[in-house]
Design an enzyme around this catalytic site. Sequence first.
Site, PDB file in Angstrom:
ATOM      1  N   LYS A  49       0.811  -1.188   0.017  1.00  0.00           N
ATOM      2  CA  LYS A  49       0.025   0.010   0.178  1.00  0.00           C
ATOM      3  C   LYS A  49       0.801   1.261  -0.036  1.00  0.00           C
ATOM      4  O   LYS A  49       0.563   2.275  -0.691  1.00  0.00           O
ATOM      5  CB  LYS A  49      -1.006  -0.088   1.262  1.00  0.00           C
ATOM      6  N   GLN A  93      -5.426  -2.224   9.775  1.00  0.00           N
ATOM      7  CA  GLN A  93      -4.582  -3.531   9.190  1.00  0.00           C
ATOM      8  C   GLN A  93      -5.208  -4.558  10.010  1.00  0.00           C
ATOM      9  O   GLN A  93      -4.942  -4.739  11.357  1.00  0.00           O
ATOM     10  CB  GLN A  93      -3.268  -3.146   9.025  1.00  0.00           C
ATOM     11  N   ASP A 116     -11.956   1.315   3.622  1.00  0.00           N
ATOM     12  CA  ASP A 116     -12.166  -0.091   3.379  1.00  0.00           C
ATOM     13  C   ASP A 116     -13.529  -0.445   3.671  1.00  0.00           C
ATOM     14  O   ASP A 116     -13.703  -1.747   3.814  1.00  0.00           O
ATOM     15  CB  ASP A 116     -11.119  -0.822   4.236  1.00  0.00           C
TER      16      ASP A 116
END
Length: 277
Positions: A49, A93, A116
């Site tokens: 990322k 994460q 997300d």
Amino acid sequence: MSQILDGKALRDEILDDLKNQISKLDQKPELVIIQVGDLAESNTYIEQKIKFGEKIGAIVTHKKLPLDIAESELIREIQLANDDENVNGIIIQLPIPQSLNKEKIIDSISPQKDVDGQTAISIKSLVVGSPTFIPATTKGVITLLDANKIDPSGKHVVVVGRSTLVGKPTALALLNRDATVTIAHKKTQNLQAITKSADIIVVATGKPKLITKDYVSENQIIIDIGITVVDGKLVGDVDFENVKDLVAAISPVPGGAGPMTVASLFQNLLEAYQKQS
Ligand code: NAP
């Protein structure tokens, strides 16, 4: 020979497009990645990322927090990013330690910065069919299908896997695109017969080579989301070598759904930036 659904090439096209759009902005979009602990797999995903972000000219801030961090402290970190007007997107994460309340932590992300699509508000928006941010992996799958002119409308799609991160949102997004969706999981009986009856199979189980040639039939489209490291190599949930010539189209691992996830995350980041501006 079946068609290979090339996520890398498409990722690169998206990269160029994002880079071009961001080059015209005065202020660069910023993504904050919050990691708890030091899991090797998470480190790899985060590196990808950061690399992608650098290439398109976005700012990626990686906050690595200790494994034993208190829940209140972690939520405070998220709050800081929520309140920082230079920050446009925030992701936690996963996985995080089981001692932490995952839902509570994810729901501390401001829905406007939930790039997300994991907060309850984002998930509800997907359920009702007008999504704010589609989870990155799901968005990547839809973009890969669209780019290859595969319309899920009216098709029977079997999604194998029902996680909140991947399986369920992907099933919902395909339902929103008028597919007839079956969701399979560990308790599903006679999985082979179900997958064989599909027009499109989407697999996200983390069980390497679960889908062998006995699970597929001709004319099918197969999207393999699974990624497992086996003997130092990335392996998907589909036995690619033995399946690829039997079906109409298939995404490889690596080089299929994986690169699409990263690109989709940054598409969401730019969208968040535009909505916030
Ligand atoms: P997860 O939370 O472990 O969920 C796995 C799902 O697969 C569960 O719903 C489980 O069923 C189901 N399952 C496991 N074994 C099965 C079997 N033998 N038959 C049928 N269903 C089975 O995993 P996840 O987070 O969804 O991730 C799945 C895979 O995708 C992993 O390999 C992960 O690394 C990969 N992934 C890839 C990307 C990407 O960018 N490409 C992004 C995220 C994840 P139950 O619910 O019954 O337990």
